[in-house]
Enzyme design. Structure first.
Site, PDB file in Angstrom:
ATOM      1  N   SER A 120       0.840  -1.186   0.000  1.00 54.64           N
ATOM      2  CA  SER A 120       0.000   0.000   0.000  1.00 54.64           C
ATOM      3  C   SER A 120       0.882   1.245   0.000  1.00 54.64           C
ATOM      4  O   SER A 120       1.663   1.432  -0.928  1.00 54.64           O
ATOM      5  CB  SER A 120      -0.963  -0.050   1.197  1.00 54.64           C
ATOM      6  OG  SER A 120      -1.998   0.896   1.052  1.00 54.64           O
ATOM      7  N   HIS A 170      -7.317  -6.044   0.046  1.00 50.77           N
ATOM      8  CA  HIS A 170      -6.132  -5.237   0.351  1.00 50.77           C
ATOM      9  C   HIS A 170      -5.553  -5.712   1.686  1.00 50.77           C
ATOM     10  O   HIS A 170      -6.289  -5.971   2.633  1.00 50.77           O
ATOM     11  CB  HIS A 170      -6.587  -3.772   0.447  1.00 50.77           C
ATOM     12  CG  HIS A 170      -5.494  -2.764   0.449  1.00 50.77           C
ATOM     13  ND1 HIS A 170      -4.651  -2.585  -0.620  1.00 50.77           N
ATOM     14  CD2 HIS A 170      -5.111  -1.843   1.386  1.00 50.77           C
ATOM     15  CE1 HIS A 170      -3.815  -1.600  -0.347  1.00 50.77           C
ATOM     16  NE2 HIS A 170      -4.058  -1.140   0.872  1.00 50.77           N
ATOM     17  N   GLU A 192      -9.163  -5.543  -3.950  1.00 46.21           N
ATOM     18  CA  GLU A 192      -8.522  -4.380  -3.327  1.00 46.21           C
ATOM     19  C   GLU A 192      -9.539  -3.392  -2.750  1.00 46.21           C
ATOM     20  O   GLU A 192      -9.249  -2.645  -1.828  1.00 46.21           O
ATOM     21  CB  GLU A 192      -7.646  -3.656  -4.353  1.00 46.21           C
ATOM     22  CG  GLU A 192      -6.438  -4.418  -4.822  1.00 46.21           C
ATOM     23  CD  GLU A 192      -5.305  -4.446  -3.801  1.00 46.21           C
ATOM     24  OE1 GLU A 192      -5.488  -3.943  -2.680  1.00 46.21           O
ATOM     25  OE2 GLU A 192      -4.235  -4.990  -4.141  1.00 46.21           O
TER      26      GLU A 192
END
Length: 516
Positions: free
Chosen positions: A198, A414, A320
């Site tokens: 990230s 994610h 995600e």
């Protein structure tokens, strides 16, 4: 000769000498891992050093305890309940190694944690470096300044030195510490892989495009991020960042920088909160173009071939979008979704849009809205990173799509790949899963750790006993990390190509930022 020096010349023990002084880590665990935690890599960024580039740590006498993590940096996330102490004095790093002698020169993997440049720390149990270190590498993780402390830009600060991006400067300082000190832990300062997830992956991409980072790392791994680029355009411009800083100073009573430096850290932190309801690009202190660390939009630097030409491994997860529902287009009905999509992409492009994001029913629109969010926040920029890097053909790139699910990881959201990369298999809290890992999960972790360690060692993830992973090229083939691991054409390619068609000079439309 110092007794400590004599000991470490023969073998690597709990006491290691750094440039600033000796540190004592924990005892070797059952896997032979030595851990050193809470080592200062820079002076505390407090008082006069608030909003300054990191300075070297002050030397110390004797042996410093390095058995517990240092405090994490102050979090800008509203209602952040993550455990562990936090403080403005937070520039500490950690080392895990199984080397038995300091001259072994093992590959080094330096982890940058995620959190939107607003929260997170190196003390996350999911990113404990012990299991990776047991696979033969030296692992380093560190904290860096976040939110207002890490990214405030202001004209008065520019009078001292280029302002903003202090968090990125911290990352550079940590890498310089590694270059100067990691040999004492059995690591090779000339074989360093920067990896992150990230915001950590985005930092890796930004630093690949930064002239100040050249020579500090030699390979990069980006998990679910590329270079802080997506639905709301690229990172803030020089002018935007300073306007945000001036507005913040006005909110505090138009205080001077000297007065702001004198304010309690908790008071400043409380005045600059952030939540998942909005992208940090448009609502928080975050990386910006400062014409120093970041000379231009990173995607443009890659487009012109001005990045570091080093091996790259990068990819994204199939869901995600899960943590980012607030950044989605309206999805309560097909009509609402289509109206918002037309405003974003233009009526003349809706036929193309509906080919990749269909919305014939409310259910179909909801699914397409989720896919679009994952693509614009994370996926498409990762794909761009791979495409832009390999087009110069000066260094290899390897792409992946993590789509694995199980009782332990029911959604390939994610962050869910992180415990597999580190072999920690900690609870998947982001998706609310408390199911323990099974043997199939442990098997995938062993495979992914093997890929990551091979890449750090040789710039290529392939190795004995692992499914073959081809280099990324114009065929857009990525490694599918799922119950079955195999190389296949990117299943999201059509969606990414549609979004790519809106880029001009590498940048998505700035008007999208105004739609936040």
């Amino acid at each position: 000769m110092n007794a400590f020096t004599t000991a470490t010349a023969a073998e690597l023990g709990r006491v290691v000498r750094t440039q600033a002084g000796f540190v004592r880590g924990g005892v070797r665990d059952a896997s032979g891992v030595l851990s050193f935690k809470g080592i200062p890599y820079a002076a505390p960024p407090v008082g006069r050093l608030r909003w300054c580039a990191p300075r070297p740590p002050a030397p110390w006498d004797g042996v410093r305890d390095a058995s517990v993590f240092g405090a994490g940096c102050l979090s800008a996330l509203e209602n952040d309940h993550r455990p562990g102490p936090r403080d403005e004095d937070c520039l500490y790093l950690n080392v895990w190694t199984t080397a038995e002698h300091p001259d072994e020169r093992r590959p080094v993997m330096v982890w940058i944690h995620g959190g939107g440049f607003q929260f997170g720390s190196s003390a996350n149990p999911a990113t404990d470096g012990g299991a990776l270190a047991a696979s033969g590498v030296v692992v380093v993780s560190f904290n860096y300044r976040l939110g207002v402390f890490g990214f405030l830009a202001h004209p008065d600060l520019d009078a001292e030195a280029p302002s903003g991006n202090y968090g990125l400067r911290d990352q550079l300082a940590a890498l310089r510490w590694v270059k100067a000190n990691i040999a004492g832990f059995g690591g090779d300062p000339d074989n360093v892989t920067l990896f992150g997830e990230s915001a950590g992956a985005m930092a890796a991409g930004i630093l690949m495009a930064s002239p100040l980072a050249h020579g500090l790392f030699h390979k990069a791994i980006g998990q679910s991020g590329a270079f802080w680029d997506g639905k709301h355009g690229p990172l803030q411009s020089f002018e935007e960042a300073r306007a945000r800083g001036l507005a913040f100073a006005r909110q505090q009573g138009d205080e001077s920088i000297a007065a702001l430096r004198a304010m309690p850290a908790d008071q400043l932190n409380a005045a600059a909160p952030w939540s998942f309801k909005a992208s940090p690009v448009v609502s928080a202190f975050s990386p910006s173009i400062d014409h120093d660390v970041v000379p231009d939009v990173p995607a443009r630097r890659f487009l012109r071939g001005e990045q570091m030409h080093i091996p790259l491994l990068a990819g994204w997860n199939s869901a995600e979008e899960f943590p980012f529902p607030a950044q989605s287009l309206p999805d309560h009905s097909a009509r609402a979704f289509l109206t918002a999509a037309e405003a974003m992409f233009g009526g003349e492009r809706m036929a193309d849009f509906l080919k990749v994001y269909p919305a014939a029913t409310d259910a179909e629109a909801k699914a397409s809205a989720a896919a679009l969010t994952g693509d614009t926040v994370i996926g498409e920029q990762c794909w761009q990173w791979l495409r832009l890097h390999r087009r110069r053909r000066r260094a290899p790139a390897y792409g992946y799509l993590f789509s694995y699910t199980s009782r332990y990881t029911p959604i390939a959201s994610h962050v869910t790949e992180i415990p597999f990369v580190f072999g920690t298999l900690t609870p998947q809290q982001v998706i609310g899963s408390t199911a323990p890992p099974a043997e199939e999960d442990r098997a995938l972790a062993r495979t992914m750790m093997g890929y990551w360690v091979n890449f750090a060692t040789q710039g290529n993830p392939n190795g004995s006993g692992l499914p073959p992973w081809p280099a990324y090229d114009e065929n857009d083939v990525v490694q599918i990390l799922d119950t079955t691991i195999e190389a296949r054409p990117n299943p999201q390619a059509a969606r990414f190509r549609f979004l790519d068609s809106f880029r001009q000079d590498g940048v998505l439309p700035m008007r999208w930022r105004e739609m936040a």
